[in-house]
Design an enzyme around this catalytic site. Structure first.
Site, PDB file in Angstrom:
ATOM      1  N   CYS A  71      22.182 -31.827  12.512  1.00 50.98           N
ATOM      2  CA  CYS A  71      23.533 -32.368  12.467  1.00 50.98           C
ATOM      3  C   CYS A  71      23.722 -33.051  13.818  1.00 50.98           C
ATOM      4  O   CYS A  71      23.584 -32.414  14.858  1.00 50.98           O
ATOM      5  CB  CYS A  71      24.548 -31.233  12.297  1.00 50.98           C
ATOM      6  SG  CYS A  71      26.229 -31.751  12.671  1.00 50.98           S
TER       7      CYS A  71
ATOM      8  N   TYR B 246       2.486   1.914  -3.226  1.00 53.80           N
ATOM      9  CA  TYR B 246       1.506   2.468  -4.163  1.00 53.80           C
ATOM     10  C   TYR B 246       1.305   3.965  -3.882  1.00 53.80           C
ATOM     11  O   TYR B 246       1.343   4.787  -4.796  1.00 53.80           O
ATOM     12  CB  TYR B 246       0.174   1.726  -4.059  1.00 53.80           C
ATOM     13  CG  TYR B 246      -0.881   2.320  -4.981  1.00 53.80           C
ATOM     14  CD1 TYR B 246      -0.944   1.934  -6.315  1.00 53.80           C
ATOM     15  CD2 TYR B 246      -1.776   3.281  -4.521  1.00 53.80           C
ATOM     16  CE1 TYR B 246      -1.875   2.501  -7.183  1.00 53.80           C
ATOM     17  CE2 TYR B 246      -2.707   3.856  -5.377  1.00 53.80           C
ATOM     18  CZ  TYR B 246      -2.757   3.459  -6.706  1.00 53.80           C
ATOM     19  OH  TYR B 246      -3.661   4.030  -7.549  1.00 53.80           O
TER      20      TYR B 246
ATOM     21  N   LEU C 124      -8.478  11.264   1.408  1.00 53.24           N
ATOM     22  CA  LEU C 124      -7.538  12.038   2.234  1.00 53.24           C
ATOM     23  C   LEU C 124      -6.171  12.076   1.554  1.00 53.24           C
ATOM     24  O   LEU C 124      -5.781  11.104   0.892  1.00 53.24           O
ATOM     25  CB  LEU C 124      -7.364  11.376   3.602  1.00 53.24           C
ATOM     26  CG  LEU C 124      -8.494  11.502   4.612  1.00 53.24           C
ATOM     27  CD1 LEU C 124      -8.256  10.544   5.776  1.00 53.24           C
ATOM     28  CD2 LEU C 124      -8.593  12.935   5.134  1.00 53.24           C
TER      29      LEU C 124
ATOM     30  N   CYS D 116      30.621 -31.004  16.333  1.00 51.46           N
ATOM     31  CA  CYS D 116      30.471 -30.017  15.257  1.00 51.46           C
ATOM     32  C   CYS D 116      30.801 -28.620  15.790  1.00 51.46           C
ATOM     33  O   CYS D 116      30.207 -28.162  16.761  1.00 51.46           O
ATOM     34  CB  CYS D 116      29.049 -30.063  14.711  1.00 51.46           C
ATOM     35  SG  CYS D 116      28.654 -28.706  13.601  1.00 51.46           S
TER      36      CYS D 116
ATOM     37  N   ASP E 119       0.822  -1.214   0.000  1.00 51.54           N
ATOM     38  CA  ASP E 119       0.000   0.000   0.000  1.00 51.54           C
ATOM     39  C   ASP E 119       0.852   1.258   0.000  1.00 51.54           C
ATOM     40  O   ASP E 119       0.585   2.220  -0.699  1.00 51.54           O
ATOM     41  CB  ASP E 119      -0.864   0.059   1.272  1.00 51.54           C
ATOM     42  CG  ASP E 119      -2.017  -0.908   1.180  1.00 51.54           C
ATOM     43  OD1 ASP E 119      -2.154  -1.556   0.124  1.00 51.54           O
ATOM     44  OD2 ASP E 119      -2.765  -1.005   2.171  1.00 51.54           O
TER      45      ASP E 119
ATOM     46  N   LYS F 152      -7.021   6.027  11.762  1.00 49.88           N
ATOM     47  CA  LYS F 152      -7.550   5.817  10.412  1.00 49.88           C
ATOM     48  C   LYS F 152      -7.912   4.337  10.333  1.00 49.88           C
ATOM     49  O   LYS F 152      -7.045   3.477  10.214  1.00 49.88           O
ATOM     50  CB  LYS F 152      -6.499   6.179   9.371  1.00 49.88           C
ATOM     51  CG  LYS F 152      -7.036   6.112   7.959  1.00 49.88           C
ATOM     52  CD  LYS F 152      -6.042   6.694   6.975  1.00 49.88           C
ATOM     53  CE  LYS F 152      -6.609   6.736   5.573  1.00 49.88           C
ATOM     54  NZ  LYS F 152      -7.132   5.452   5.093  1.00 49.88           N
TER      55      LYS F 152
ATOM     56  N   LYS G  78      -6.874  16.340  11.747  1.00 51.41           N
ATOM     57  CA  LYS G  78      -7.876  17.254  11.208  1.00 51.41           C
ATOM     58  C   LYS G  78      -7.810  18.602  11.910  1.00 51.41           C
ATOM     59  O   LYS G  78      -7.743  18.648  13.143  1.00 51.41           O
ATOM     60  CB  LYS G  78      -9.285  16.682  11.430  1.00 51.41           C
ATOM     61  CG  LYS G  78      -9.511  15.344  10.747  1.00 51.41           C
ATOM     62  CD  LYS G  78     -10.851  14.722  11.132  1.00 51.41           C
ATOM     63  CE  LYS G  78     -11.030  13.402  10.397  1.00 51.41           C
ATOM     64  NZ  LYS G  78     -12.202  12.639  10.838  1.00 51.41           N
TER      65      LYS G  78
ATOM     66  N   GLU H 246     -16.569   4.491   9.547  1.00 49.06           N
ATOM     67  CA  GLU H 246     -15.870   3.356   8.953  1.00 49.06           C
ATOM     68  C   GLU H 246     -16.389   2.084   9.614  1.00 49.06           C
ATOM     69  O   GLU H 246     -16.447   1.988  10.833  1.00 49.06           O
ATOM     70  CB  GLU H 246     -14.369   3.521   9.205  1.00 49.06           C
ATOM     71  CG  GLU H 246     -13.501   2.639   8.364  1.00 49.06           C
ATOM     72  CD  GLU H 246     -13.196   3.214   6.972  1.00 49.06           C
ATOM     73  OE1 GLU H 246     -13.758   4.284   6.598  1.00 49.06           O
ATOM     74  OE2 GLU H 246     -12.414   2.574   6.255  1.00 49.06           O
TER      75      GLU H 246
HETATM   76  S1  IVH Z   1     -11.913  11.669   7.390  1.00 49.26           S
HETATM   77  C1  IVH Z   1     -13.481  14.636   4.431  1.00 49.26           C
HETATM   78  N1  IVH Z   1     -11.339  10.100   9.408  1.00 49.26           N
HETATM   79  O1  IVH Z   1     -10.073   6.873   5.056  1.00 49.26           O
HETATM   80  C2  IVH Z   1     -12.911  13.705   5.443  1.00 49.26           C
HETATM   81  N2  IVH Z   1     -11.449   9.138   7.250  1.00 49.26           N
HETATM   82  O2  IVH Z   1      -8.455   7.751   2.723  1.00 49.26           O
HETATM   83  C3  IVH Z   1     -12.423  12.434   4.875  1.00 49.26           C
HETATM   84  N3  IVH Z   1     -11.052   6.720   7.213  1.00 49.26           N
HETATM   85  O3  IVH Z   1     -12.668   7.375   2.807  1.00 49.26           O
HETATM   86  C4  IVH Z   1     -12.344  11.307   5.760  1.00 49.26           C
HETATM   87  N4  IVH Z   1     -10.731   6.464   9.371  1.00 49.26           N
HETATM   88  O4  IVH Z   1     -13.145   5.842   4.753  1.00 49.26           O
HETATM   89  C5  IVH Z   1     -11.527  10.187   8.084  1.00 49.26           C
HETATM   90  N5  IVH Z   1     -10.839   8.818  11.301  1.00 49.26           N
HETATM   91  C6  IVH Z   1     -11.060   8.917   9.976  1.00 49.26           C
HETATM   92  C7  IVH Z   1     -10.972   7.774   9.147  1.00 49.26           C
HETATM   93  C8  IVH Z   1     -11.178   7.936   7.768  1.00 49.26           C
HETATM   94  C9  IVH Z   1     -10.794   5.852   8.201  1.00 49.26           C
HETATM   95  C10 IVH Z   1     -11.160   6.371   5.794  1.00 49.26           C
HETATM   96  C11 IVH Z   1     -12.384   6.925   5.130  1.00 49.26           C
HETATM   97  C12 IVH Z   1     -11.911   7.659   3.917  1.00 49.26           C
HETATM   98  C13 IVH Z   1     -10.524   7.161   3.761  1.00 49.26           C
HETATM   99  C14 IVH Z   1      -9.669   8.246   3.160  1.00 49.26           C
END
Ligand code: IVH
Length: 700
Positions: free
Chosen positions: A454, A54, A100, A459, A51, A135, A318, A194
């Site tokens: 062995c 990528y 994100l 040895c 990941d 996340k 955030k 999520e």
């Molecule tokens: S915020 C506009 N917070 O990650 C705000 N996303 O790569 C956008 N995700 O599609 C998302 N945990 O599914 C946010 N604490 C979290 C998150 C989260 C997982 C996922 C979400 C989003 C993806 C973005």
């Protein structure tokens, strides 16, 4: 869709750009390479790069495209990823669900912060509060509430439209069917979250599937995303999918006025959602006073990600204030006020260049793969154990293969699999050694054992490993006596057997390069100290096959002097509880060999203790000790003592420590923040639950 040679070409190009980033001239190939990886991941479900790799290539593409006029419409950057299948009902999100941007370290976060300041027209050096949360690695969902009721749920889909899945959402107990938004004047709201399966649930779900002879899920993420979109809501329930809510994206009153500004900020809003009954990150999230604190919080969570009950692949940082968020705005693809802090990849691909063989302290031969060095979760990996011949044949590993390597938490890196599609026919099968790489003795494998061994006791490679183990922390624990010393002294002929460790020519050592009077004196003190070790350590340090720490203790309880074992029979050994027939045989073989007896006598003459010490004696528990016959378990944080100390106290009071809550458990001592174990014990109803103080009073 892609031919083997194309796959190979894209793989090689990717690896090349991971070393030296792509340039403008590489634009077309980079776009096509990323298209290929998208296909491999989403369509063929067989990703051939990690990941993070990528993401890095994606970033290179984004940076090449910055300011470019003729961006290809088919560039992976030109779409928001898509989970839509043709046949299901789709609905339009109230506001688009964006993705994100990514960051990978504290420096990236500082860059992000500088952009935040710029976009919010704030002075350099201004502090901004950031809300930081995990996340979650699952599937994203949007939940719409109207008039306090859940009226609709949808997957993320392409960001604009998602697949409708209201029935499935209703099957998830973590999603309230009714929530009192009206208390805050909110009539209609869209929440983002999520959906994810707890690691522990995942294991039990797979166990059940196995029993039912169904395929097991590869990982919690696939099981969760699949469970969101199944037509059978009972299946969603069975998979125990939970939904964490991480954003209130839209909120209006009855007249359609935007209610978000009145809520003020993100962290507070999440607290409000918690109070309405939603599942939110709680302890795993924090309102940080500035970007430095946010970066520290991210790094702390990276270190403990494996202990967390859910799979997370990073943290999300955030900007907390809604007013600032609004000023800062969005790109096509993501909000500019938030960023993902991605944890270091746990998987990567690399080439298997060759195999070397190591001889262990009891002669077991371990094959070790030599890899093209690859960065993995913060370290460079160039060697990984292949364990034994079966491990190699089960995975059909060949020299020249492209292999997937994984490193999770404290687990030692290992090879997951070879990528068949990367083969071009030049790969060579691995033929396991027939002879010891050190002494050339023919290797043997006992029935039922995985390892080839062995069996030559003379040895050299084996003797060296025995010496290294003997002085190590686990065995005689001679402080400062590391592997390199053992190798050096062995090479110089100063130690050829275990007894020589206690008869070192200290004067000569002091003259060696890198040694001085001081370090020699230190070594001498450590060795003299080790001479007084309890015999349980000594027994363990002799590298008798199957004699581990626990057996060392059990055996040490039985004799006043180690050499008493000379006259012990098989039955005598087997008579000790928890000593099995194999170790019993090995003990008899060891002590009936005169060389071993002479060795122990020599050690004793050099001052090594062979007598049972106080520590070796069995614990005397009087029959009227308060916890005789009881099993006990400590959970949560204890205030007045450590876990180990508590366990020792319990043992002295006659109890037996066990590690899991089951019907066998009598007492659970619950410290602060006790979690699932306490809940389980309460549910059982048969366990006596006590506080730390009650335990202390009981044993007093
Ligand atoms: S915020 C506009 N917070 O990650 C705000 N996303 O790569 C956008 N995700 O599609 C998302 N945990 O599914 C946010 N604490 C979290 C998150 C989260 C997982 C996922 C979400 C989003 C993806 C973005």
């Amino acid at each position: 869709m892609y031919s083997p040679s194309e796959r190979k070409q894209y793989f090689n190009l990717s690896k090349q750009w991971l070393k030296t980033p792509a340039e403008r001239a590489d634009y077309d190939s980079l776009v096509e390479t990323l298209q290929f990886h998208e296909w491999a991941y989403y369509v063929a479900s067989e990703a051939i790069i990690g990941d993070q790799e990528y993401d890095m290539l994606y970033k290179q593409l984004e940076s090449i495209e910055t300011g470019m006029e003729d961006i290809r419409p088919d560039s992976p950057t030109q779409r928001v990823s898509n989970d839509l299948k043709g046949d299901s009902k789709t609905v339009e999100h109230l506001i688009p669900m964006l993705s994100l941007g990514n960051s990978y370290n504290a420096e990236d976060l500082q860059d992000f912060h500088r952009q935040v300041l710029k976009n919010a027209f704030l002075d350099e050096g201004s502090a901004v509060q950031y809300s930081v949360e995990p996340k979650f690695d699952g599937g994203s969902v949007a939940l719409v509430y109207e008039n306090d009721f859940l009226i609709r749920a949808a997957t993320r889909g392409n960001g604009q439209r998602g697949e409708e899945m209201t029935a499935n959402a209703k099957a998830m107990s973590s999603i309230p069917l009714k929530a009192l938004f009206s208390k805050y004047g909110i009539y209609k709201a869209e929440l983002r979250g999520e959906s994810i399966i707890a690691k522990s649930d995942f294991e039990s779900i797979n166990a059940i599937r196995l029993e039912r002879e169904e395929d097991v899920f590869a990982n919690p993420r696939n099981a969760a995303t699949g469970g969101l979109r199944t037509k059978d809501a009972n299946e969603t329930k069975f998979r125990r999918i939970q939904t964490f809510v991480f954003q209130l994206g839209y909120a209006v009153d009855r007249d359609g006025n935007n209610m978000l500004p009145s809520l003020g900020a993100h962290f507070k809003t999440i607290e409000l959602l918690t109070s309405l009954g939603f599942k939110t990150p709680g302890e795993a999230s924090k309102l940080c006073k500035d970007i430095d604190e946010a970066a520290r919080f991210c790094a702390n969570w990276e270190a403990k990600r494996d202990d967390y009950g859910y799979e997370i692949d990073g943290m999300v940082v955030k900007v907390d204030s809604f007013e600032l968020q609004e000023k800062i705005g969005f790109t096509q693809h993501h909000p500019k006020w938030a960023i993902a802090y991605k944890f270091k990849a746990k998987q990567a691909t690399t080439k298997l260049l060759g195999v070397e063989y190591q001889v262990g302290k009891i002669g077991s031969i371990t094959p070790v793969a030599k890899l093209d060095p690859v960065a993995l979760a913060g370290v460079t990996v160039s060697n990984v154990s292949l364990h034994n011949a079966d491990f190699i044949s089960e995975r059909d590993l060949r020299i020249g293969d492209t292999v997937v390597v994984e490193r999770a938490g404290d687990v030692i890196p290992y090879i997951v699999k070879a990528l068949d599609e990367m083969r071009d026919g030049s790969e060579q099968p691995i033929t396991f050694l027939k002879q010891c790489p050190s002494c050339k003795t023919q290797l043997e494998r006992e029935e039922g054992e995985a390892a080839w061994r062995c069996v030559n006791v003379k040895c050299e490679a084996q003797i060296l490993q025995k010496l290294i183990f003997h002085v190590s922390k686990d065995a005689m624990d001679i402080d400062g006596f590391g592997k390199s010393y053992v190798e050096k002294f062995y090479e110089l002929g100063w130690i050829t057997d275990l007894a020589d460790v206690y008869n070192l020519p200290y004067d000569q050592i002091a003259e060696l390069e890198g040694f001085g009077e001081k370090s020699v004196a230190k070594l001498r003190t450590a060795i003299n100290k080790a001479k007084q070790n309890p015999i349980q350590r000594l027994l363990h340090s002799l590298t008798i096959h199957h004699l581990g720490k626990k057996a060392g203790k059990l055996l040490a309880e039985e004799v006043e002097h180690v050499l008493e074992f000379k006259s012990w029979t098989l039955e005598d050994f087997e008579g000790i509880k928890d000593i099995g027939p194999v170790l019993a045989r090995n003990m008899v073989a060891f002590f009936s060999n005169p060389d071993n007896v002479t060795l122990l006598e020599k050690m004793e003459s050099l001052g090594v203790n062979l007598h049972q010490t106080e520590e070796d004696k069995p614990l005397q528990v009087s029959a009227d000790a308060p916890l005789v016959g009881k099993t006990i378990l400590f959970t949560g944080t204890l205030q007045t003592m450590g876990r180990k100390e508590a366990q020792e106290k319990a043992e002295k009071a006659g109890a037996k420590n066990i590690s899991a809550v089951s019907s066998k458990l009598n007492i659970l001592v619950a410290g602060e923040k006790a979690g699932s174990k306490l809940k389980k014990a309460e549910a059982l109803g048969t366990v006596e639950i006590m506080t730390e103080q009650e335990f202390v009073d009981l044993i007093a």
